[in-house]
Motif scaffolding. Structure first.
Motif, PDB file in Angstrom:
ATOM      1  N   MET A   1       0.851  -1.193   0.000  1.00 57.78           N
ATOM      2  CA  MET A   1       0.000   0.000   0.000  1.00 57.78           C
ATOM      3  C   MET A   1       0.890   1.247   0.000  1.00 57.78           C
ATOM      4  SD  MET A   1      -2.965  -1.072  -0.248  1.00 57.78           S
ATOM      5  CE  MET A   1      -4.412  -1.865   0.324  1.00 57.78           C
ATOM      6  N   ASP A   2       0.814   2.008  -1.108  1.00 59.39           N
ATOM      7  CA  ASP A   2       1.726   3.149  -1.248  1.00 59.39           C
ATOM      8  C   ASP A   2       1.071   4.512  -1.043  1.00 59.39           C
ATOM      9  OD1 ASP A   2       0.236   3.151  -3.552  1.00 59.39           O
ATOM     10  OD2 ASP A   2       1.931   3.091  -4.915  1.00 59.39           O
ATOM     11  N   ARG A   3      -0.223   4.538  -0.750  1.00 61.46           N
ATOM     12  CA  ARG A   3      -0.926   5.778  -0.453  1.00 61.46           C
ATOM     13  C   ARG A   3      -1.855   5.559   0.720  1.00 61.46           C
ATOM     14  NH1 ARG A   3      -3.356   5.860  -5.999  1.00 61.46           N
ATOM     15  NH2 ARG A   3      -2.433   3.816  -5.926  1.00 61.46           N
ATOM     16  N   ALA A   4      -1.923   6.527   1.593  1.00 60.72           N
ATOM     17  CA  ALA A   4      -2.795   6.423   2.770  1.00 60.72           C
ATOM     18  C   ALA A   4      -3.419   7.786   3.051  1.00 60.72           C
ATOM     19  CB  ALA A   4      -2.000   5.966   3.983  1.00 60.72           C
ATOM     20  N   TYR A   5      -4.715   7.771   3.357  1.00 64.39           N
ATOM     21  CA  TYR A   5      -5.453   8.992   3.663  1.00 64.39           C
ATOM     22  C   TYR A   5      -6.366   8.728   4.845  1.00 64.39           C
ATOM     23  CZ  TYR A   5      -4.041  10.112  -1.105  1.00 64.39           C
ATOM     24  OH  TYR A   5      -3.311  10.335  -2.234  1.00 64.39           O
ATOM     25  N   SER A   6      -6.667   9.776   5.590  1.00 62.42           N
ATOM     26  CA  SER A   6      -7.633   9.624   6.680  1.00 62.42           C
ATOM     27  C   SER A   6      -8.379  10.945   6.891  1.00 62.42           C
ATOM     28  CB  SER A   6      -6.949   9.189   7.972  1.00 62.42           C
ATOM     29  OG  SER A   6      -6.109  10.207   8.444  1.00 62.42           O
ATOM     30  N   ASN A   7      -9.550  10.820   7.471  1.00 62.82           N
ATOM     31  CA  ASN A   7     -10.320  11.981   7.910  1.00 62.82           C
ATOM     32  C   ASN A   7     -10.750  11.697   9.334  1.00 62.82           C
ATOM     33  OD1 ASN A   7     -12.565  10.304   7.747  1.00 62.82           O
ATOM     34  ND2 ASN A   7     -13.344  11.197   5.883  1.00 62.82           N
ATOM     35  N   LYS A   8     -11.747  12.355   9.828  1.00 64.09           N
ATOM     36  CA  LYS A   8     -12.152  12.162  11.224  1.00 64.09           C
ATOM     37  C   LYS A   8     -12.846  10.831  11.464  1.00 64.09           C
ATOM     38  CE  LYS A   8     -12.823  17.070  11.910  1.00 64.09           C
ATOM     39  NZ  LYS A   8     -13.808  18.125  12.075  1.00 64.09           N
ATOM     40  N   LYS A   9     -13.219  10.115  10.385  1.00 63.69           N
ATOM     41  CA  LYS A   9     -14.007   8.904  10.553  1.00 63.69           C
ATOM     42  C   LYS A   9     -13.370   7.655   9.942  1.00 63.69           C
ATOM     43  CE  LYS A   9     -18.825   7.521  10.314  1.00 63.69           C
ATOM     44  NZ  LYS A   9     -20.175   7.926   9.914  1.00 63.69           N
ATOM     45  N   TYR A  10     -12.687   7.785   8.793  1.00 65.83           N
ATOM     46  CA  TYR A  10     -12.159   6.629   8.074  1.00 65.83           C
ATOM     47  C   TYR A  10     -10.687   6.768   7.733  1.00 65.83           C
ATOM     48  CZ  TYR A  10     -17.118   5.790   7.287  1.00 65.83           C
ATOM     49  OH  TYR A  10     -18.450   5.582   7.460  1.00 65.83           O
ATOM     50  N   SER A  11     -10.042   5.625   7.495  1.00 62.55           N
ATOM     51  CA  SER A  11      -8.688   5.557   6.946  1.00 62.55           C
ATOM     52  C   SER A  11      -8.748   4.703   5.687  1.00 62.55           C
ATOM     53  CB  SER A  11      -7.720   4.899   7.929  1.00 62.55           C
ATOM     54  OG  SER A  11      -7.530   5.725   9.043  1.00 62.55           O
ATOM     55  N   VAL A  12      -8.016   5.118   4.650  1.00 61.34           N
ATOM     56  CA  VAL A  12      -8.003   4.388   3.392  1.00 61.34           C
ATOM     57  C   VAL A  12      -6.561   4.153   2.972  1.00 61.34           C
ATOM     58  CG1 VAL A  12      -8.698   4.404   0.963  1.00 61.34           C
ATOM     59  CG2 VAL A  12     -10.159   5.468   2.677  1.00 61.34           C
ATOM     60  N   LEU A  13      -6.235   2.906   2.644  1.00 64.61           N
ATOM     61  CA  LEU A  13      -4.931   2.544   2.094  1.00 64.61           C
ATOM     62  C   LEU A  13      -5.143   2.131   0.645  1.00 64.61           C
ATOM     63  CD1 LEU A  13      -3.723   0.275   5.024  1.00 64.61           C
ATOM     64  CD2 LEU A  13      -2.970   2.602   4.548  1.00 64.61           C
ATOM     65  N   ILE A  14      -4.256   2.582  -0.261  1.00 64.75           N
ATOM     66  CA  ILE A  14      -4.444   2.327  -1.690  1.00 64.75           C
ATOM     67  C   ILE A  14      -3.139   1.844  -2.314  1.00 64.75           C
ATOM     68  CG2 ILE A  14      -5.151   3.354  -3.897  1.00 64.75           C
ATOM     69  CD1 ILE A  14      -6.478   5.598  -2.179  1.00 64.75           C
ATOM     70  N   ARG A  15      -3.267   0.927  -3.266  1.00 64.31           N
ATOM     71  CA  ARG A  15      -2.138   0.483  -4.090  1.00 64.31           C
ATOM     72  C   ARG A  15      -2.649   0.261  -5.500  1.00 64.31           C
ATOM     73  NH1 ARG A  15      -1.145  -5.955  -3.677  1.00 64.31           N
ATOM     74  NH2 ARG A  15      -3.335  -6.546  -3.673  1.00 64.31           N
ATOM     75  N   THR A  16      -1.760   0.287  -6.475  1.00 65.12           N
ATOM     76  CA  THR A  16      -2.115  -0.018  -7.854  1.00 65.12           C
ATOM     77  C   THR A  16      -1.663  -1.441  -8.150  1.00 65.12           C
ATOM     78  OG1 THR A  16      -1.829   2.289  -8.468  1.00 65.12           O
ATOM     79  CG2 THR A  16      -1.830   0.683 -10.258  1.00 65.12           C
ATOM     80  N   VAL A  17      -2.582  -2.250  -8.656  1.00 70.02           N
ATOM     81  CA  VAL A  17      -2.302  -3.636  -9.005  1.00 70.02           C
ATOM     82  C   VAL A  17      -2.439  -3.766 -10.522  1.00 70.02           C
ATOM     83  CG1 VAL A  17      -2.982  -6.044  -8.677  1.00 70.02           C
ATOM     84  CG2 VAL A  17      -3.271  -4.404  -6.813  1.00 70.02           C
ATOM     85  N   VAL A  18      -1.419  -4.302 -11.170  1.00 71.39           N
ATOM     86  CA  VAL A  18      -1.482  -4.506 -12.619  1.00 71.39           C
ATOM     87  C   VAL A  18      -2.106  -5.876 -12.870  1.00 71.39           C
ATOM     88  CG1 VAL A  18      -0.147  -4.667 -14.738  1.00 71.39           C
ATOM     89  CG2 VAL A  18       0.542  -3.058 -12.959  1.00 71.39           C
ATOM     90  N   THR A  19      -3.222  -5.880 -13.610  1.00 65.13           N
ATOM     91  CA  THR A  19      -3.948  -7.112 -13.914  1.00 65.13           C
ATOM     92  C   THR A  19      -4.002  -7.313 -15.426  1.00 65.13           C
ATOM     93  OG1 THR A  19      -6.123  -6.087 -14.137  1.00 65.13           O
ATOM     94  CG2 THR A  19      -5.424  -6.666 -11.899  1.00 65.13           C
ATOM     95  N   ASP A  20      -4.605  -8.409 -15.854  1.00 67.15           N
ATOM     96  CA  ASP A  20      -4.790  -8.659 -17.282  1.00 67.15           C
ATOM     97  C   ASP A  20      -5.662  -7.588 -17.935  1.00 67.15           C
ATOM     98  OD1 ASP A  20      -3.288 -10.943 -17.036  1.00 67.15           O
ATOM     99  OD2 ASP A  20      -5.016 -12.287 -16.912  1.00 67.15           O
TER     100      ASP A  20
END
Length: 84
Positions: free
Chosen positions: A38-57
């Motif tokens: 996970m190379d990106r992370a964001y949060s606000n007062k309620k949630y946290s989100v982790l994001i990565r890019t996956v290369v698929t077919d």
């Protein structure tokens, strides 16, 4: 204000605060497997989100993991005042 804007404002979406970029697990070199990728992370007062890019077919896909700040399960069911 048009109808779409009034409808958006009537929902709870966006009232949790501004999204702030955080250090990701990949930047901190912690975790293994998909969590460590996970190379990106964001949060606000309620949630946290982790994001990565996956290369698929089908091409690149954004994989996001969403948690609430308290670390408990998220109920995706919309709560309304008339429910008991």
């Amino acid at each position: 204000m048009n109808r779409a804007e009034r409808r958006r404002l009537s929902r709870d979406v966006g009232r949790e605060g501004e999204w702030i970029k955080q250090t990701s697990p990949k930047q901190e070199n912690v975790g293994a497997g998909w969590f460590g990728e996970m190379d990106r992370a964001y949060s606000n007062k309620k949630y946290s989100v982790l994001i990565r890019t996956v290369v698929t077919d089908w091409g690149p896909v954004e994989h996001a993991a969403i948690r609430n700040i308290s670390g408990t399960d998220i109920s995706w069911k919309r709560e309304t005042a008339d429910q008991e």
